[in-house]
Scaffold this active site. Structure first.
Site, PDB file in Angstrom:
ATOM      1  N   LEU A   1      -8.043   6.065  -2.415  1.00 25.49           N
ATOM      2  CA  LEU A   1      -7.769   7.168  -3.349  1.00 25.49           C
ATOM      3  C   LEU A   1      -7.638   8.490  -2.572  1.00 25.49           C
ATOM      4  CD1 LEU A   1      -7.505   7.345  -6.496  1.00 25.49           C
ATOM      5  CD2 LEU A   1      -9.825   8.276  -6.487  1.00 25.49           C
TER       6      LEU A   1
ATOM      7  N   ARG B   1      -4.480  11.307  -0.904  1.00 28.00           N
ATOM      8  CA  ARG B   1      -3.457  12.175  -1.526  1.00 28.00           C
ATOM      9  C   ARG B   1      -2.498  11.342  -2.379  1.00 28.00           C
ATOM     10  NH1 ARG B   1      -3.868  14.818   3.963  1.00 28.00           N
ATOM     11  NH2 ARG B   1      -3.117  12.773   4.598  1.00 28.00           N
TER      12      ARG B   1
ATOM     13  N   ARG C   1     -13.779   3.696   1.189  1.00 27.99           N
ATOM     14  CA  ARG C   1     -15.047   3.508   1.908  1.00 27.99           C
ATOM     15  C   ARG C   1     -16.220   4.167   1.200  1.00 27.99           C
ATOM     16  NH1 ARG C   1     -12.578   5.333   7.522  1.00 27.99           N
ATOM     17  NH2 ARG C   1     -11.708   6.791   6.014  1.00 27.99           N
TER      18      ARG C   1
ATOM     19  N   ILE D   1       2.658   0.139  -1.063  1.00 25.52           N
ATOM     20  CA  ILE D   1       3.413   1.351  -0.711  1.00 25.52           C
ATOM     21  C   ILE D   1       2.779   1.974   0.539  1.00 25.52           C
ATOM     22  CG2 ILE D   1       2.053   2.857  -2.245  1.00 25.52           C
ATOM     23  CD1 ILE D   1       5.763   3.072  -2.394  1.00 25.52           C
TER      24      ILE D   1
ATOM     25  N   ARG E   1       1.351   0.274   4.203  1.00 27.86           N
ATOM     26  CA  ARG E   1       2.005  -0.259   5.408  1.00 27.86           C
ATOM     27  C   ARG E   1       2.020  -1.783   5.301  1.00 27.86           C
ATOM     28  NH1 ARG E   1       3.864   4.081   6.378  1.00 27.86           N
ATOM     29  NH2 ARG E   1       3.332   5.498   8.063  1.00 27.86           N
TER      30      ARG E   1
ATOM     31  N   GLU F   1       8.964  -5.094   9.864  1.00 34.06           N
ATOM     32  CA  GLU F   1      10.173  -4.361   9.475  1.00 34.06           C
ATOM     33  C   GLU F   1      11.128  -4.237  10.662  1.00 34.06           C
ATOM     34  OE1 GLU F   1       8.795  -0.655   7.826  1.00 34.06           O
ATOM     35  OE2 GLU F   1       7.584  -1.698   6.354  1.00 34.06           O
TER      36      GLU F   1
ATOM     37  N   HIS G   1      11.410   0.281   2.834  1.00 34.62           N
ATOM     38  CA  HIS G   1      10.531   1.371   3.300  1.00 34.62           C
ATOM     39  C   HIS G   1      11.151   2.748   3.010  1.00 34.62           C
ATOM     40  CE1 HIS G   1       7.203   2.481   6.414  1.00 34.62           C
ATOM     41  NE2 HIS G   1       7.342   3.429   5.492  1.00 34.62           N
TER      42      HIS G   1
HETATM   43  P1  NAP Z   1      -4.863  10.057   2.879  1.00 36.81           P
HETATM   44  O1  NAP Z   1      -4.892  11.201   1.932  1.00 36.81           O
HETATM   45  O2  NAP Z   1      -5.497  10.205   4.214  1.00 36.81           O
HETATM   46  O3  NAP Z   1      -5.469   8.788   2.129  1.00 36.81           O
HETATM   47  C1  NAP Z   1      -5.784   7.618   2.796  1.00 36.81           C
HETATM   48  C2  NAP Z   1      -6.895   6.944   2.044  1.00 36.81           C
HETATM   49  O4  NAP Z   1      -7.201   5.716   2.725  1.00 36.81           O
HETATM   50  C3  NAP Z   1      -8.175   7.745   1.973  1.00 36.81           C
HETATM   51  O5  NAP Z   1      -8.434   8.033   0.638  1.00 36.81           O
HETATM   52  C4  NAP Z   1      -9.241   6.841   2.569  1.00 36.81           C
HETATM   53  O6  NAP Z   1     -10.378   6.850   1.715  1.00 36.81           O
HETATM   54  C5  NAP Z   1      -8.586   5.465   2.527  1.00 36.81           C
HETATM   55  N1  NAP Z   1      -9.118   4.599   3.578  1.00 36.81           N
HETATM   56  C6  NAP Z   1      -9.166   4.818   4.905  1.00 36.81           C
HETATM   57  N2  NAP Z   1      -9.781   3.791   5.531  1.00 36.81           N
HETATM   58  C7  NAP Z   1     -10.128   2.926   4.559  1.00 36.81           C
HETATM   59  C8  NAP Z   1     -10.802   1.680   4.567  1.00 36.81           C
HETATM   60  N3  NAP Z   1     -11.263   1.146   5.705  1.00 36.81           N
HETATM   61  N4  NAP Z   1     -10.983   1.050   3.397  1.00 36.81           N
HETATM   62  C9  NAP Z   1     -10.533   1.588   2.243  1.00 36.81           C
HETATM   63  N5  NAP Z   1      -9.895   2.766   2.171  1.00 36.81           N
HETATM   64  C10 NAP Z   1      -9.692   3.431   3.321  1.00 36.81           C
HETATM   65  O7  NAP Z   1      -3.351   9.622   3.184  1.00 36.81           O
HETATM   66  P2  NAP Z   1      -2.092   9.667   2.207  1.00 36.81           P
HETATM   67  O8  NAP Z   1      -1.313  10.899   2.470  1.00 36.81           O
HETATM   68  O9  NAP Z   1      -2.524   9.376   0.813  1.00 36.81           O
HETATM   69  O10 NAP Z   1      -1.251   8.421   2.801  1.00 36.81           O
HETATM   70  C11 NAP Z   1      -1.780   7.123   2.728  1.00 36.81           C
HETATM   71  C12 NAP Z   1      -0.937   6.124   3.488  1.00 36.81           C
HETATM   72  O11 NAP Z   1       0.273   5.870   2.803  1.00 36.81           O
HETATM   73  C13 NAP Z   1      -0.476   6.584   4.872  1.00 36.81           C
HETATM   74  O12 NAP Z   1      -1.484   6.372   5.857  1.00 36.81           O
HETATM   75  C14 NAP Z   1       0.757   5.753   5.121  1.00 36.81           C
HETATM   76  O13 NAP Z   1       0.451   4.597   5.856  1.00 36.81           O
HETATM   77  C15 NAP Z   1       1.219   5.361   3.720  1.00 36.81           C
HETATM   78  N6  NAP Z   1       2.540   5.964   3.421  1.00 36.81           N
HETATM   79  C16 NAP Z   1       3.586   5.143   3.125  1.00 36.81           C
HETATM   80  C17 NAP Z   1       4.829   5.695   2.856  1.00 36.81           C
HETATM   81  C18 NAP Z   1       6.011   4.824   2.516  1.00 36.81           C
HETATM   82  O14 NAP Z   1       7.142   5.243   2.748  1.00 36.81           O
HETATM   83  N7  NAP Z   1       5.829   3.661   1.948  1.00 36.81           N
HETATM   84  C19 NAP Z   1       5.009   7.071   2.890  1.00 36.81           C
HETATM   85  C20 NAP Z   1       3.925   7.863   3.187  1.00 36.81           C
HETATM   86  C21 NAP Z   1       2.689   7.308   3.451  1.00 36.81           C
HETATM   87  P3  NAP Z   1     -11.881   6.872   2.300  1.00 36.81           P
HETATM   88  O15 NAP Z   1     -11.874   7.837   3.443  1.00 36.81           O
HETATM   89  O16 NAP Z   1     -12.706   7.284   1.157  1.00 36.81           O
HETATM   90  O17 NAP Z   1     -12.141   5.465   2.705  1.00 36.81           O
END
Ligand code: NAP
Length: 313
Positions: free
Chosen positions: A152, A154, A175, A230, A232, A261, A279
């Site tokens: 949960l 951004r 976590r 959505i 990786r 990919e 993607h």
């Molecule tokens: P973010 O704000 O850093 O959110 C990542 C979340 O992952 C955090 O809430 C964190 O929560 C959780 N997390 C980290 N380690 C974890 C674990 N071991 N177990 C469970 N949850 C865990 O990042 P965001 O901007 O939302 O982006 C998230 C991801 O989306 C990116 O890292 C990227 O890989 C992916 N993405 C994909 C696309 C696409 O084109 N499909 C585009 C952009 C991003 P806690 O710290 O509370 O655990």
């Protein structure tokens, strides 16, 4: 700044490439036939690397660039960058958070609707002239389905906000429990999967979250459940996902990302309960331009000794 060497790892955005070429001394890594020879000859002039979700900066590349000061990623995910190595060597790292959040969340909702309402199959039905042969079969309602979110952050929060507008009860796993939300927290992925109808993966990819979707989680989601990835590709054990979908042990899947990919498993091509995207989570003109401006802004800030716009390390 025209004399500063910037190494771009793969083609990612033509506007970004043009601007880097104008402002810096740009090296295109994918155009270099002999990379070892190139690195030998140019490593002392390269002070920045620009990567993305396909190619970043691993330990070997970092070690081969003794003058490297900054890795600026055209992505929010940092899984292609050896962050520990960067910290150890005092190399700065930046990414592109926030500017892509809305697009990725929009697409996650699009995938949920596409899988449940069979939008792609409906489109094929009309194009093939099958409508004349009878009405399309009934599909599954999206409004009100319970949505479970892994990570949960951004993007996860933006997906939750959108799903709430469809009256979907929201729960999540990460976590730690978040103090600033009323969504139901599950301290295990299995519990989350057992208690939702649509499971969305949107956490960062780390060694701990690799294959966070395994056979047990898929079985907990069950033959009526839908998986949306959505995040990786390596979040999901793809072989397990494919066999669950082929055997009907999972209700459906909407996938923007894959383990290898640009390959996607061919076993899924014939399944109508699966929607496959190349993607494109952040793939709009507006967002990719904003991401490019962040990469350029971070590089310029660094080389002008100003604070970085979106520092990670
Ligand atoms: P973010 O704000 O850093 O959110 C990542 C979340 O992952 C955090 O809430 C964190 O929560 C959780 N997390 C980290 N380690 C974890 C674990 N071991 N177990 C469970 N949850 C865990 O990042 P965001 O901007 O939302 O982006 C998230 C991801 O989306 C990116 O890292 C990227 O890989 C992916 N993405 C994909 C696309 C696409 O084109 N499909 C585009 C952009 C991003 P806690 O710290 O509370 O655990």
């Amino acid at each position: 700044m025209e004399s500063i060497g910037v190494l771009m790892m793969c083609p990612m955005n033509s506007y970004l490439e043009q601007e880097l070429d104008k402002r810096f001394k740009l090296f295109r890594y994918w155009n270099i036939p002999q990379t070892q020879q190139f690195l030998k000859e140019n490593s002392n002039s390269i002070r920045a690397v620009v990567g993305n979700s396909m190619a970043g900066a691993d330990a070997q590349l970092i070690e081969s660039l003794p003058k490297l000061e900054i890795v600026s990623s055209f992505s929010v995910g940092l899984d292609k960058i050896d962050l520990n190595k960067c910290k150890e060597k005092g190399i700065r790292v930046t990414n592109t958070p926030d500017v892509l959040t809305e697009d990725v969340a929009d697409l996650a909702i699009g995938l949920m609707l596409a899988v449940l309402r069979r939008l792609c199959e409906c489109d094929r039905y009309v194009r093939k002239g099958l409508w004349k042969t009878g009405d399309f079969k009934l599909t599954t309602k999206f409004t009100g389905k319970s949505v479970g979110i892994i990570g949960l952050g951004r993007i996860g929060t933006a997906i939750a906000k959108r799903a709430e507008a469809f009256d979907c009860p929201i729960s999540y796993y990460s976590r730690s429990e978040k103090a600033d939300t009323n969504y139901k927290y599950y301290p295990s992925v299995i519990d989350l999967a057992s208690n939702c109808q649509i499971l969305v993966v949107t956490c960062s990819l780390t060694p701990e979250t690799r294959h966070i979707i395994n056979r047990e989680v898929i079985d907990a989601l069950g033959p009526k459940g839908v998986l949306i990835n959505i995040g990786r590709g390596p979040h999901v054990d793809e072989a397990e996902l494919v066999s669950a979908l082929v055997e009907g042990r999972l209700g459906g899947a909407g996938l923007d990302v894959f383990e290898n990919e640009p390959e996607a498993p061919e076993e899924l091509f014939g399944l109508d309960n699966v929607v496959l995207l190349p993607h494109v989570g952040s793939g709009t003109i507006e967002t990719r331009t904003a991401m490019a401006d962040l990469v350029l802004g971070n590089l310029e800030a660094h080389f002008l000794n100003k604070p970085l716009l979106t520092p990670v390390v």
